[in-house]
Design an enzyme around this catalytic site. Structure first.
Site: not given
Ligand code: PLP
Length: 825
Positions: A494, A592, A720, A769
């Site tokens: 992701k 969550r 700045y 920036m």
């Molecule tokens: C991002 C995520 C992980 C991985 O977590 P890490 O701490 O990076 O290993 C595992 N499960 C879910 C549901 C996640 O969102």
């Protein structure tokens, strides 16, 4: 094929059976000729002349025999009893106690067929550099076979030795070990005539109980060598007996005693020494410490071989830096460029072609190849082998450069273009109209293919994030080693693989056969599908208006609510789709997303009513698996999950995959592996577990450059809001990275540090920036110099701590405008 001509590397299968002392032999084709050794079902070439060794690693080679058979291989070495040998009646099968040992025996036998010198190099660092430099330095006199890339292990060394042949008259082999007991095997195989110890550092200390044990293990390599080259700084001379010794270093007892190391200008170093009572000196085009030590080591080897210093000096002055890595970068016209334009020989070509084959992102694969440096009488055979390789590695088009390869044009069956020299190709490059392709650029140094790479590569923003794919693979294997037999592996890609890339990472994971990939949103999944990724892909936050796209691209949604479940089922029913794979999320305390314990009954009922979806997996997420403070809570979550899934399992009527462990839990809660784990941050080189850090390798390096240097007078301010001030007079460098690139504004005014030529320098003033300023008052730098922002010595962890955040945020904040470049050895 050239069956009639049996070369040095061809053995009849029966001969091999006797060399490796096979315990049981099933030979159906006695006149099978073996030329190629292989061990990886994903990297097969020359199947009719290949012998497959079923090695046992985490993935036991015996599991892949059916694949290997399908690929056309009919010769196998298997572990006795591990395999039902009566299955295939048209194969040659040799059974042994240990297939790796058999491979090593065969390599040792093959090596003994040649009585030219063999140099073996070991040491903690610099082995590959010294090997490559000796190759550069000795090439005028010798025809050298050297181990490809860093093939220096229990497996790499036999494969390297297998390349020895009559066409060579010197071999240079690297020998690396990571634990006690390994060197003896390497020594027996290599039987070096000369041994070289580069240095001894702390690398791999973990495999040894003491530094003493490590050195004793290393010198086993030299057991049969006549001559050993080393520095007394690393090895006491009296440890080696009955050897001709050639020592180097600053020590007065050293034969080549270094007196002075003097920087000449910005790029060269003058080395002065005493040899045989006389003062000698030479210049090398390097300034960093490691390169200087490696240069001195090469100098010593050449003296030991009888070269004169004046002669050595001429060559050392022209030493070229070693580029051992393949570089994958973005090209023009939607191409990916794999740049390997500094060397060209059959074994490194094969490695590069395997990497090309891994790339799924474009419909076409193109190879730009120069002549190989070859002896006349081996040309025909080698180009024939290359022609076969191109077909096996799925190359669609060949663009060949050189007078020699041109003569063998008729051997190549793929679509091809031939040019006499690089100049000609450069003129024609536009007209070729290369687009939507992965292009491997592989040329011998004399062809200057870096010019081609420059033309084809997208030149963008100078700030670069380098991603080391070998380190990524290393980390993947480090976590695999923690998994129980049969536990599946899901990898989280992701957020652009935590900032490090999209298909570039996914290709490697697919090649390494992980079981699942997971993205956050649908568009990320579609990008991977469009790049040829075939692995199952889970989408964690699908949203009901993306279900059409999910189905269209065969993505698998996470289902966390009744509303979502209901909508998806309706859509599937409309389309008359059955058994669509879904992943059910349970909330065990993270609060969550996900179904809660009270939902269980309704969830079951809903799932039992429908055949539109099929539960592929049920999972939950741990809220604090990396924090020992909350271990009691984490155990409760695991327990709750276990109870939840047990009930679901009893009622749902079929089996599904259960998973809850993220990176930190993989190492901290082995009992929570269930059927699969979800690896995230650890893959990218950040240990989530501070108690017992795994041996992870850093994956990313963020680099930028100096745009301008300014002298600042006392009292003047910088940047700045006039926040930047020096202590009196000084010098600043403006560099090309700012908060829009992901370099947090919180790192301004000395909080953050960067590195120039190995020296740390603080930021001064506010971060802008697109740029920021560094205080370089005390260092010697010029405009254009490279600046390290994140790397081995400037870790993501430290940066995170300095800005009060976590490594995840630092990595994912590196802006998309920062160019990504991928390295692979
Ligand atoms: C991002 C995520 C992980 C991985 O977590 P890490 O701490 O990076 O290993 C595992 N499960 C879910 C549901 C996640 O969102």
């Amino acid at each position: 094929m050239m069956d009639s001509k049996i070369n040095d590397n061809a053995y009849q299968i029966e001969k091999i059976a006797s060399i490796i002392a096979a315990e049981s032999i099933q030979i159906n084709y006695a006149n099978s000729t073996i030329r190629t050794l292989c061990y990886d079902s994903r990297k097969i070439s020359d199947p009719h002349h290949a012998l497959f060794f079923a090695l046992s690693g985490r993935r036991d080679g015996h599991q892949f025999l059916a694949d290997i058979y399908k690929a056309g291989i009919r010769n196998f070495v298997v572990r006795r009893g591990a395999y039902d040998t009566t299955q295939y009646t048209d194969c040659n099968i040799l059974e042994v106690r240990d297939p790796l040992e058999a491979l090593q025996k065969l390599a040792a036998y093959h090596r003994r067929q040649f009585n030219y010198p063999v140099i073996a190099i070991t040491g903690s660092n610099g082995k590959t550099i010294v090997k490559e430099w000796l190759y550069q330095l000795l090439s005028p006199e010798y025809r050298i076979i050297r181990s490809p890339k860093s093939y220096n292990s229990q497996l790499g060394v036999p494969l390297s030795l297998w390349q020895m042949g009559q066409q060579y008259d010197l071999a240079i082999i690297e020998a690396g070990i990571s634990r006690q007991g390994e060197m003896e095997h390497l020594a027996t195989m290599i039987q070096p005539t000369m041994g070289v110890l580069t240095n001894l550092g702390h690398a791999h200390d973990e495999g040894f109980t003491s530094a003493e044990e490590k050195i004793h293990e290393k010198i086993k390599l030299f057991a049969q060598a006549n001559q050993v080259v080393f520095s007394p700084q690393y090895l006491a001379s009296n440890i080696l007996t009955n050897k001709e010794k050639f020592t180097w270093g600053t020590d007065v007892i050293a034969k080549l005693q270094i007196l002075d190391v003097q920087k000449l200008g910005r790029k060269d170093t003058l080395l002065k020494a005493i040899y045989k009572g006389e003062e000698v000196s030479l210049t090398v085009p390097f300034i960093d410490k490691a390169a200087l030590e490696n240069s001195i080591c090469c100098w010593a080897v050449m003296l030991a071989m009888g070269y004169e210093t004046t002669h050595i000096a001429q060559r050392m002055q022209r030493l070229l830096p070693v580029h051992m890595r393949l570089v994958l970068k973005k090209g023009l016209n939607n191409c990916s460029i794999i740049d390997d334009s500094y060397s060209n020989d059959l074994s490194s070509l094969e490695i590069a072609l395997d990497f090309l084959k891994q790339q799924q992102q474009h419909p076409q694969r193109i190879l730009i190849l120069s002549d190989l440096p070859l002896e006349k009488d081996h040309e025909q055979e080698t180009y024939q082998q290359i022609a076969t390789l191109l077909e096996e590695k799925l190359v669609d088009k060949l663009i060949a450069v050189g007078e020699t390869i041109q003569q063998y044009a008729s051997l190549f069956n793929v679509s091809s273009h031939f040019y006499s020299n690089t100049e000609q190709l450069l003129k024609d490059l536009q007209a070729l109209g290369l687009s939507d392709s992965t292009i491997l650029i592989k040329g011998a140094r004399t062809f200057s293919f870096e010019r081609i790479s420059k033309v084809l590569t997208l030149q963008t923003h100078e700030t670069t994030l380098e991603i080391n794919l070998n380190a990524l693979e290393h980390n993947l294997n480090a976590y695999k080693a923690l998994l129980k037999d049969g536990t599946k592996l899901m990898v989280m890609v992701k957020a652009f693989s935590y900032g490090s890339g999209s298909f570039e990472i996914a290709n490697l994971l697919q090649f390494n056969k992980v079981d699942y990939l997971t993205v956050a949103y649908v568009d990320e999944g579609i990008t991977l599908r469009n790049s040829g990724i075939k692995l199952p892909i889970v989408v964690m936050s699908p949203g009901i208006n993306t279900f059409e796209q999910i189905i269209q691209h065969q993505l698998e949604p996470e289902i966390y609510s009744f509303y979502e479940l209901q909508s998806f089922i309706h859509l599937l029913m409309d389309k008359a789709i059955k058994d669509y794979p879904v992943h059910i999320k349970l909330d065990t305390g993270m609060h969550r997303l996900g179904f809660e314990p009270d939902d269980l009954k309704d969830l079951l009922a809903r799932l039992q009513q429908t055949d539109a979806v099929r539960v592929k997996s049920i999972f939950s997420h741990l809220a604090a698996s990396g924090d020992p403070q909350h271990d009691v809570f984490t155990r409760e979550q695991i327990h709750l999950f276990s109870a939840f899934t047990k009930q679901l399992r009893e009622h749902i009527g079929y089996d599904f995959i259960r998973h809850i462990a993220n990176t930190a839990a993989i190492s901290r809660f082995p009992e929570a592996q269930f059927d699969m784990v979800r690896l995230g941050i650890g893959l990218y080189g950040v240990a989530a577990d501070s108690e017992k850090p795994l041996l992870l390798q850093p994956v990313t390096q963020l680099k930028t450059g100096i745009t301008q240097i300014k002298h600042i007078k006392p009292g003047e301010t910088i940047g700045y809001n006039r926040h930047g001030k020096l202590n009196g007079e000084g010098k600043i460098a403006t560099v090309k990275i700012g908060y829009a690139d992901g370099y947090s504004r919180r790192l301004g005014n000395g909080v953050g540090k960067m590195m120039i030529d190995g020296q740390l320098v603080p930021t001064v003033g506010d971060i802008c920036m697109d740029m920021c300023m560094l205080d370089i008052t005390d260092i010697d730098a010029v405009e254009g110099d490279e600046v390290l922002v994140i790397g081995q010595e400037l870790s993501v962890e430290v940066l995170a701590a300095e800005t009060g955040t976590i490594p995840y945020e630092i990595l994912t904040n590196i802006s998309q405008r920062v160019r990504r470049v991928y390295y692979y050895e």
